[in-house]
Design a protein around this motif. Structure first.
Motif, PDB file in Angstrom:
ATOM      1  N   ALA A   1      -5.140 -17.466  -1.586  1.00  0.00           N
ATOM      2  CA  ALA A   1      -5.358 -16.205  -0.881  1.00  0.00           C
ATOM      3  C   ALA A   1      -4.193 -15.272  -1.183  1.00  0.00           C
ATOM      4  CB  ALA A   1      -5.472 -16.432   0.621  1.00  0.00           C
ATOM      5  N   VAL A   2      -4.498 -14.094  -1.712  1.00  0.00           N
ATOM      6  CA  VAL A   2      -3.486 -13.103  -2.073  1.00  0.00           C
ATOM      7  C   VAL A   2      -3.638 -11.959  -1.084  1.00  0.00           C
ATOM      8  CG1 VAL A   2      -2.616 -11.629  -3.916  1.00  0.00           C
ATOM      9  CG2 VAL A   2      -3.653 -13.830  -4.480  1.00  0.00           C
ATOM     10  N   LEU A   3      -2.663 -11.818  -0.182  1.00  0.00           N
ATOM     11  CA  LEU A   3      -2.819 -10.951   0.983  1.00  0.00           C
ATOM     12  C   LEU A   3      -1.985  -9.676   0.849  1.00  0.00           C
ATOM     13  CD1 LEU A   3      -2.635 -13.638   3.828  1.00  0.00           C
ATOM     14  CD2 LEU A   3      -4.584 -12.969   2.408  1.00  0.00           C
ATOM     15  N   GLY A   4      -2.639  -8.533   0.991  1.00  0.00           N
ATOM     16  CA  GLY A   4      -1.945  -7.250   0.875  1.00  0.00           C
ATOM     17  C   GLY A   4      -2.474  -6.237   1.864  1.00  0.00           C
ATOM     18  N   SER A   5      -2.199  -4.974   1.583  1.00  0.00           N
ATOM     19  CA  SER A   5      -2.606  -3.888   2.473  1.00  0.00           C
ATOM     20  C   SER A   5      -2.980  -2.673   1.633  1.00  0.00           C
ATOM     21  CB  SER A   5      -1.469  -3.531   3.435  1.00  0.00           C
ATOM     22  OG  SER A   5      -0.452  -2.812   2.753  1.00  0.00           O
ATOM     23  N   PHE A   6      -3.448  -1.652   2.311  1.00  0.00           N
ATOM     24  CA  PHE A   6      -3.787  -0.396   1.641  1.00  0.00           C
ATOM     25  C   PHE A   6      -2.606   0.575   1.605  1.00  0.00           C
ATOM     26  CE2 PHE A   6      -7.958  -1.861   3.278  1.00  0.00           C
ATOM     27  CZ  PHE A   6      -8.623  -1.963   2.069  1.00  0.00           C
ATOM     28  N   ARG A   7      -1.387   0.050   1.721  1.00  0.00           N
ATOM     29  CA  ARG A   7      -0.197   0.905   1.657  1.00  0.00           C
ATOM     30  C   ARG A   7      -0.148   1.624   0.312  1.00  0.00           C
ATOM     31  NH1 ARG A   7       4.419   0.410  -0.956  1.00  0.00           N
ATOM     32  NH2 ARG A   7       3.977  -1.761  -1.557  1.00  0.00           N
ATOM     33  N   PRO A   8      -0.028   2.959   0.315  1.00  0.00           N
ATOM     34  CA  PRO A   8       0.075   3.672  -0.977  1.00  0.00           C
ATOM     35  C   PRO A   8       1.364   3.301  -1.701  1.00  0.00           C
ATOM     36  CG  PRO A   8      -0.476   5.184   0.826  1.00  0.00           C
ATOM     37  CD  PRO A   8      -0.083   3.883   1.459  1.00  0.00           C
ATOM     38  N   LEU A   9       1.289   3.167  -3.017  1.00  0.00           N
ATOM     39  CA  LEU A   9       2.468   2.873  -3.811  1.00  0.00           C
ATOM     40  C   LEU A   9       3.343   4.111  -3.946  1.00  0.00           C
ATOM     41  CD1 LEU A   9       0.896   0.752  -6.711  1.00  0.00           C
ATOM     42  CD2 LEU A   9       1.911  -0.056  -4.567  1.00  0.00           C
ATOM     43  N   SER A  10       4.639   3.886  -4.010  1.00  0.00           N
ATOM     44  CA  SER A  10       5.590   4.981  -4.194  1.00  0.00           C
ATOM     45  C   SER A  10       5.642   5.379  -5.668  1.00  0.00           C
ATOM     46  CB  SER A  10       6.977   4.544  -3.738  1.00  0.00           C
ATOM     47  OG  SER A  10       7.482   3.528  -4.601  1.00  0.00           O
ATOM     48  N   ASP A  11       6.283   6.498  -5.947  1.00  0.00           N
ATOM     49  CA  ASP A  11       6.456   6.929  -7.340  1.00  0.00           C
ATOM     50  C   ASP A  11       7.223   5.883  -8.142  1.00  0.00           C
ATOM     51  OD1 ASP A  11       5.099   9.257  -6.805  1.00  0.00           O
ATOM     52  OD2 ASP A  11       6.907  10.483  -6.529  1.00  0.00           O
ATOM     53  N   LEU A  12       8.239   5.297  -7.518  1.00  0.00           N
ATOM     54  CA  LEU A  12       9.015   4.263  -8.200  1.00  0.00           C
ATOM     55  C   LEU A  12       8.138   3.066  -8.539  1.00  0.00           C
ATOM     56  CD1 LEU A  12      11.649   3.058  -9.243  1.00  0.00           C
ATOM     57  CD2 LEU A  12      12.160   2.313  -6.897  1.00  0.00           C
ATOM     58  N   GLU A  13       7.272   2.670  -7.631  1.00  0.00           N
ATOM     59  CA  GLU A  13       6.380   1.537  -7.891  1.00  0.00           C
ATOM     60  C   GLU A  13       5.411   1.856  -9.027  1.00  0.00           C
ATOM     61  OE1 GLU A  13       5.439  -0.944  -4.009  1.00  0.00           O
ATOM     62  OE2 GLU A  13       5.424   1.212  -3.568  1.00  0.00           O
ATOM     63  N   HIS A  14       4.897   3.083  -9.046  1.00  0.00           N
ATOM     64  CA  HIS A  14       4.021   3.487 -10.151  1.00  0.00           C
ATOM     65  C   HIS A  14       4.748   3.366 -11.490  1.00  0.00           C
ATOM     66  CE1 HIS A  14       0.448   4.819  -8.046  1.00  0.00           C
ATOM     67  NE2 HIS A  14       1.177   5.501  -7.191  1.00  0.00           N
TER      68      HIS A  14
END
Length: 341
Positions: free
Chosen positions: A159-172
């Protein structure tokens, strides 16, 4: 409530299925309330944490375990909280002298936030990968694939668990640099990581609800990699949608309901070493106590050859202090639930 025990002697210590070494053992991944309370008391009363409090001008309180946890929560809020309600990447870094930096790093090592340890069991019912920042999504999923490829048994699902948190510019930018463009949210990054690490192209099963707002929505995608257990990528709705996005505990509870987590299931959580104490105790509260399952929590080993190409976060003294505070708060929440019976 029990008084705090004498500080444990240093050295590799095993308690139940959890091994933290060298240093202070975490509460064992058990459902026995007395053992969990003793484990919390041992961790928060350990000599390294006492020395850290002393190094920041604190005076250790008299009283029982609840009093000590209350003191540590308040003290860490005053001295070690650099987020101020912001996301982790937006936390400020404190200006510490060299002696304090050495003290912080030694404490973090002793309390289990630095060195990765391998899984304690050869097989688990489920393997759970916890999401995070973009680089963490890639690394943790790759580490899960590494464990399975190395012979770790999983009888249920990954199970790979995450959220709908928008990625930051740095993450992009981070994702683009390693050839993973086109992700808008944390769960998108996890989904891309699963496709890469498990060499799958499309989910066999998709489900979810788009409620028009990420705090109310959920999604589930299940992949069937050849010769391996099913891999489910899950994002949950928030339990407090008017206030915040879904957090780790929301997603763990949501997953447990979907997978029908059973008593005596052994669950392995994968995160980063710095988050092991905090997320281990959160999982004890949200999974072990209500469902009766066993919990082991391990951190990714970034030195493995197949992970070396992935970007690594800089773990500063401020980050370690922040996550020592997170562990204290997680243990306090677990203790409160256990005390309530």
């Amino acid at each position: 409530m029990p008084e705090l025990p004498d500080p444990p002697r240093p050295g590799p210590v095993r308690t139940g299925p959890v091994l933290v070494g060298p240093g202070v053992p975490l509460p064992a991944g058990t459902t026995d309330a007395s053992a969990l309370i003793d484990g919390i008391a041992g961790w928060v009363g350990a000599d390294p944490l006492r020395r850290l409090v002393d190094g920041f001008g604190g005076r250790w309180p008299a009283g029982d375990l609840a009093d000590t946890l209350r003191f540590l929560d308040d003290f860490s809020a005053a001295h070690w909280d650099f987020r101020g309600g912001r996301e982790r990447p937006d936390a400020r870094e404190p200006d510490l002298d060299s002696g304090t930096v050495e003290l912080v790093r030694a404490t973090a090592t002793a309390l289990g936030l630095v060195r990765p340890v391998p899984p304690a069991r050869p097989s688990y019912a489920h393997l759970v990968v916890l999401g995070g920042l973009a680089h963490a999504c890639l690394g943790r999923v790759a580490y899960a694939a590494h464990l399975l490829g190395g012979g770790l048994g999983v009888t249920g699902e990954v199970a790979v668990l995450g959220s709908f948190r928008p990625l930051s510019d740095l993450e992009h930018r981070t994702l683009a640099e390693v050839g993973v463009p086109g992700c808008a949210t944390e769960v998108d990054a996890l989904d891309a990581a699963v496709r890469l690490a498990f060499e799958v192209s499309a989910p066999a099963v998709e489900d979810g609800i788009d409620a028009g707002h990420p705090h109310h929505s959920w999604s589930s995608r299940t992949y069937l990699p050849a010769g391996l257990p099913p891999v489910r990528v899950l994002a949950a709705p928030s339990s407090e949608p008017q206030r915040r996005r879904a957090h780790t505990a929301d997603t763990q509870r949501f997953w447990a309901g979907h997978v029908r987590l059973a008593p005596d299931d052994a669950v392995l959580l994968v995160t980063a070493p710095i988050y092991v104490p905090f997320q281990h105790c959160d999982a004890l509260r949200t999974l072990a106590v209500p469902y009766g399952c066993g919990i082991d929590t391990v951190g990714v080993d970034p030195t493995l050859a197949d992970l070396a190409r992935l970007p690594e976060q800089t773990l500063s003294p401020g980050r370690y202090l922040q996550e020592i505070r997170s562990a204290i708060r997680s243990m306090r929440a677990l203790h409160t639930e256990l005390a309530a019976g």
